[in-house]
Design an enzyme around this catalytic site. Structure first.
Site, PDB file in Angstrom:
ATOM      1  CE1 TYR A   1      11.720  56.429 -23.052  1.00  0.00           C
ATOM      2  CE2 TYR A   1      10.042  58.145 -22.970  1.00  0.00           C
ATOM      3  CZ  TYR A   1      10.438  56.842 -22.718  1.00  0.00           C
ATOM      4  OH  TYR A   1       9.568  55.961 -22.129  1.00  0.00           O
TER       5      TYR A   1
ATOM      6  CE  LYS B   1       9.285  54.496 -25.264  1.00  0.00           C
ATOM      7  NZ  LYS B   1       9.132  53.038 -25.259  1.00  0.00           N
TER       8      LYS B   1
HETATM    9  P1  NAD Z   1      11.757  48.851 -16.734  1.00  0.00           P
HETATM   10  O1  NAD Z   1      13.140  49.411 -16.764  1.00  0.00           O
HETATM   11  O2  NAD Z   1      11.277  48.171 -15.514  1.00  0.00           O
HETATM   12  O3  NAD Z   1      11.527  47.865 -17.960  1.00  0.00           O
HETATM   13  C1  NAD Z   1      12.240  47.900 -19.160  1.00  0.00           C
HETATM   14  C2  NAD Z   1      12.694  46.495 -19.480  1.00  0.00           C
HETATM   15  O4  NAD Z   1      13.296  46.457 -20.771  1.00  0.00           O
HETATM   16  C3  NAD Z   1      13.742  45.995 -18.474  1.00  0.00           C
HETATM   17  O5  NAD Z   1      13.377  44.694 -18.032  1.00  0.00           O
HETATM   18  C4  NAD Z   1      15.019  45.954 -19.294  1.00  0.00           C
HETATM   19  O6  NAD Z   1      15.944  44.985 -18.859  1.00  0.00           O
HETATM   20  C5  NAD Z   1      14.477  45.660 -20.694  1.00  0.00           C
HETATM   21  N1  NAD Z   1      15.404  46.059 -21.748  1.00  0.00           N
HETATM   22  C6  NAD Z   1      16.020  47.246 -21.882  1.00  0.00           C
HETATM   23  N2  NAD Z   1      16.804  47.219 -22.969  1.00  0.00           N
HETATM   24  C7  NAD Z   1      16.671  45.995 -23.524  1.00  0.00           C
HETATM   25  C8  NAD Z   1      17.219  45.359 -24.670  1.00  0.00           C
HETATM   26  N3  NAD Z   1      18.104  45.990 -25.464  1.00  0.00           N
HETATM   27  N4  NAD Z   1      16.845  44.106 -24.958  1.00  0.00           N
HETATM   28  C9  NAD Z   1      15.976  43.441 -24.157  1.00  0.00           C
HETATM   29  N5  NAD Z   1      15.423  43.984 -23.059  1.00  0.00           N
HETATM   30  C10 NAD Z   1      15.772  45.242 -22.754  1.00  0.00           C
HETATM   31  O7  NAD Z   1      10.810  50.076 -17.065  1.00  0.00           O
HETATM   32  P2  NAD Z   1       9.283  50.149 -17.558  1.00  0.00           P
HETATM   33  O8  NAD Z   1       8.826  51.494 -17.147  1.00  0.00           O
HETATM   34  O9  NAD Z   1       8.506  48.964 -17.156  1.00  0.00           O
HETATM   35  O10 NAD Z   1       9.477  50.199 -19.131  1.00  0.00           O
HETATM   36  C11 NAD Z   1       8.755  49.406 -20.042  1.00  0.00           C
HETATM   37  C12 NAD Z   1       8.394  50.243 -21.255  1.00  0.00           C
HETATM   38  O11 NAD Z   1       7.477  51.261 -20.851  1.00  0.00           O
HETATM   39  C13 NAD Z   1       9.555  50.971 -21.919  1.00  0.00           C
HETATM   40  O12 NAD Z   1       9.439  50.853 -23.319  1.00  0.00           O
HETATM   41  C14 NAD Z   1       9.358  52.417 -21.505  1.00  0.00           C
HETATM   42  O13 NAD Z   1       9.899  53.329 -22.422  1.00  0.00           O
HETATM   43  C15 NAD Z   1       7.855  52.482 -21.450  1.00  0.00           C
HETATM   44  N6  NAD Z   1       7.285  53.580 -20.648  1.00  0.00           N
HETATM   45  C16 NAD Z   1       7.567  53.693 -19.330  1.00  0.00           C
HETATM   46  C17 NAD Z   1       7.017  54.752 -18.620  1.00  0.00           C
HETATM   47  C18 NAD Z   1       7.310  54.937 -17.161  1.00  0.00           C
HETATM   48  O14 NAD Z   1       7.013  56.017 -16.634  1.00  0.00           O
HETATM   49  N7  NAD Z   1       7.858  53.979 -16.449  1.00  0.00           N
HETATM   50  C19 NAD Z   1       6.179  55.669 -19.257  1.00  0.00           C
HETATM   51  C20 NAD Z   1       5.903  55.509 -20.606  1.00  0.00           C
HETATM   52  C21 NAD Z   1       6.470  54.442 -21.306  1.00  0.00           C
END
Ligand code: NAD
Length: 263
Positions: free
Chosen positions: A164, A168
């Protein structure tokens, strides 16, 4: 929003990957409030349809939903951007946000090589392929903005999460390089680096265990988990037309998590 920019997003096209949940959905709603034409991209139809319904409730134009689209697949992303071009002939902003959590923590030598590939494919290759197919249309439009989702785990290491973190850190390097490549074409390319956010992904990250969540909170000086809307509002600002000199930045929205040692 400055008064003279109030109508800026009307008639402008904004593409969001991973738009069916979490930060992607919240960002779609932020742009919908400004009247943008949204393109909601992801794999599953039902969550994207839910976001599309919310977008319409806010009075924005009917969103173009592109489901069955895997951001790590070159053909999927190529045909998605062809659909955007034939529907609207332009693209003004893209939020490359789709991503996955690493399934379980593992010391680097114990990390399964297949899991490494899965995480890197979606989180890093997915952002590369998104930009690869978005940039020609942004250029044709005459400029615009890209925001890529990195993470606080793109700025500091997290023990047990090599795949991960590497994905990133990679997103930040990719963002900076693309920003340089397109700096003279009025395409502003930045990364957002959220701390912990209340979404399905963090539930997966913590394995739904309160003790793990409490331990994460201890690393956040502000001592809270963000709501998706708190990240979405920054993405919106980063795409705004008055943000016309920031490119290649990795913007932390993390309650101070990467600011330093809080004691
Ligand atoms: P989430 O799981 O709600 O959203 C992720 C979305 O990406 C989902 O809708 C999923 O279906 C879609 N997805 C996953 N793999 C895919 C693929 N191969 N093709 C198309 N769509 C795909 O979670 P989130 O927290 O909203 O995540 C969004 C972004 O934020 C991610 O990149 C995650 O790494 C990043 N992020 C999240 C956090 C956290 O704490 N939630 C912190 C830092 C970064």
């Amino acid at each position: 929003m400055p008064a003279h920019q109030a109508d800026y997003w009307k008639g402008r096209v904004v593409l969001i990957t991973g738009a069916g949940s979490g930060i992607g959905q919240a960002t779609a709603l932020e742009f919908a409030r400004a009247g943008a034409q949204l393109v909601l991209l992801g794999r599953k139809e039902a969550p994207l349809a839910e976001t599309a319904a919310l977008v319409e409730e806010l009075g924005a134009p009917k969103a173009l939903v592109i489901s069955g689209c895997d951001v790590s697949n070159n053909d999927d992303m190529g045909s998605a951007l062809k659909k955007v071009e034939s529907a609207f002939g332009r693209l003004d902003a893209a939020f490359n946000n789709a991503g996955v959590a690493q399934k379980a923590p593992a010391a680097t030598a114990e990390l399964d090589a297949t899991e490494w590939n899965r995480v890197l494919d979606i989180n890093l290759r997915g952002v590369f392929l998104s930009m690869k197919h978005e940039l020609p249309l942004l250029e044709k439009t005459g400029g615009g903005a890209i925001v890529n989702t990195a993470s606080c785990a793109g700025k500091v290491g997290f023990a047990g999460y090599a795949a991960y973190c590497a994905s990133k850190f990679g997103v930040i390097g990719l963002t900076k390089t693309a920003a340089l490549d397109y700096a003279q074409k009025k395409i502003f390319i930045n990364a957002i680096c959220p701390g912990p956010v209340e979404t399905p992904l963090i539930e997966e990250f913590t394995g739904h265990q309160k003790a793990v969540m409490d331990a994460i909170l201890q690393t956040v000086p502000e001592r809270s988990v963000a709501k998706p809307a708190q990240i979405a509002s920054m993405v919106f600002q980063m795409c705004a037309p008055w943000n016309s000199y920031m490119t290649g930045a990795a913007v932390s929205v993390d309650g101070g998590q990467t600011a330093g040692y809080a004691g």
